[in-house]
Scaffold this motif. Structure first.
Motif: not given
Ligand SMILES: [Zn+2]
Length: 453
Positions: A64, A151, A316
């Motif tokens: 991610h 996603k 992330d």
């Protein structure tokens, strides 16, 4: 005659293999792991790299990350993101389909990304495809073009150019995903609890972190997860919840796993390290969505990892130009949400994990094996084992350091981690047998390439 360059034996007292930690030699030939043997079994033709007390981990896999190229290279870009990854011990990155322009929702956009990445990457990479409101018919083509999965967002992603999906739009995509057998990674927050909470905060002071936290209640995540589990039961697609922030979802997720749903769950270093109580007002570097919640919530997330309800930890890493963090204004309402951490995720995680009695093998499971499995590259990446790519992190688990800008190797050196005292130092990183990072700097030309599914 083979040159010493392509036959090497990496010796360490602490080689982290799937069975545990071993005093061993890892034999590498032509960028692959030939075998893991005892010191006495090293054939004489192998050049020895003795790592002494340093631990040897498989190169980490980040499933991610937002690299933002093409289109928003001034936010990050392949060259700087992969350089920062190498510095953090990552050797494989899987790029999110948004924040780049065009977003990766068509094969043409995927090809544009491949052109942009060519010759730029210090580590290996893959690209997730996107599911948006109107590309359900393109998913089979993207699958054929080699994306490892998709996603989507159930809430506005905070940026134009990538649309969220409603339940109806998602239902139109799910048969394609189930057929492809690829995972759907979902940003699991529903808009209505966020909208209702935000409306009540019209007059609130948005320089306070508590205002932002109240605007993204646990219920937004909980209701999204309920919806997704219902759809997963109906369509039997591989569901992956990205960046779980609320620990209140763990019970439901545990039950769903017991039920046998094809479900995996991720959380991020910032949810496992920071706590809402400690975030100063105006400190918009801590803004991300879903938000960093309470200290108690953080401890329960650790229990979720311990139990295996949470499968993996991804960064992330989501940078932006520093101006967009509105550091002077300090408004949590208007600042860009996203935390950059790819250079620091391993020491952040090791600092927190070692304090709670976890071992390096747990870190490898969460940050290498788990993400590799999600992205379908687990026959080559994420383990030190025979036949795998010779991707390594040489890691000193005992050494401590204080985070300065010099430890951030990405484009914009801002971070909520600056000034933190962390445990564990990445000494060197190897990609397919080649040293790509050592002594605080990247080495050599970019050697990374795209992994095709
Ligand atoms: Zn993200």
């Amino acid at each position: 005659m083979e040159s010493a360059g392509n036959v090497q034996a990496f010796i360490s007292k602490r080689v982290v293999v799937p069975q545990g930690i071993q005093d061993a030699a890892v034999l590498v030939e032509d960028g692959r792991i030939l075998d893991v043997v005892s010191r006495s079994q090293i054939p004489s033709r192998f050049a020895i790299r003795d790592l002494g007390d340093y631990a040897l981990l498989p190169g980490l896999v980040d499933s991610h990350i937002h690299m933002n190229e093409p289109g928003r290279t001034e936010w990050e870009g392949f060259r700087t993101a992969t350089r920062a990854a190498a510095a953090g011990g990552y050797t494989t990155l899987i790029d999110m389909p948004l924040n780049c322009l065009p977003p990766t929702t068509t094969v043409a956009a995927l090809e544009a990304k491949r052109r942009a990445a060519s010759g730029q990457c210090h580590v290996d990479w893959m690209a997730w495809g996107g599911v948006v409101c109107d590309n359900q018919e393109r998913l089979a083509e993207l699958t054929a073009a080699g994306v490892p999965g998709f996603k989507c967002f159930l809430i506005h992603p905070g940026i134009d150019g990538f649309t969220m999906v409603t339940e109806q739009e998602l239902r139109a995509a799910l048969p394609h995903l189930a057929r492809a057998g690829l995972p759907l990674l979902v940003h699991a927050e529903l808009p209505s609890p966020v909208e209702a909470a935000t409306q009540k905060l019209e007059q609130a002071d948005w320089t306070k972190y508590t205002t932002y936290l109240q605007s993204r209640p646990d219920e937004a995540e909980l209701s999204a997860i309920q919806l997704l589990l219902t759809l997963c039961r109906e369509f039997r697609f591989r569901l992956h919840i990205v960046h779980l922030s609320t620990s209140r979802a763990l019970e439901t997720l545990r039950a769903a796993k017991r039920e046998g749903l094809p479900l995996s769950v991720e959380t991020c270093p910032h949810y496992l390290h920071f706590a809402a109580e400690e975030i100063p007002d105006r400190a918009t570097l801590f803004k991300c969505a879903p938000p960093i919640r309470s200290r108690e919530n953080r401890e329960t997330l650790w229990q979720g990892l311990n139990e295996g309800v949470i499968d993996l930890v991804a960064t992330d890493h989501s940078p932006c130009p520093p101006e967009m963090k509105l550091l002077h204004e300090g408004s949590f309402r208007n600042a860009w949400g996203g935390i950059s951490s790819v250079s620091l995720a391993l020491p952040v995680m090791w600092t927190e994990a070692s304090r709670r009695g976890f071992a390096l093998g747990d870190i490898v499971r969460w940050m290498a094996e788990g993400p590799a499995k999600l992205a379908g590259c687990h026959s080559r990446k994420g383990r030190i084992a025979k036949g795998f790519d010779a991707d390594f992190v040489v890691f000193c688990p005992e050494e401590q350091f204080t985070v300065t800008e010099n430890h951030l190797h990405y484009r914009h050196r801002v971070s909520p981690y600056l000034g933190e005292r962390l445990r564990g130092v990445v000494q060197a990183t190897y990609l397919r047998g080649n040293c790509i990072f050592a002594d605080g700097a990247c080495i050599g030309e970019p050697r990374g390439s795209e992994l095709q599914r």
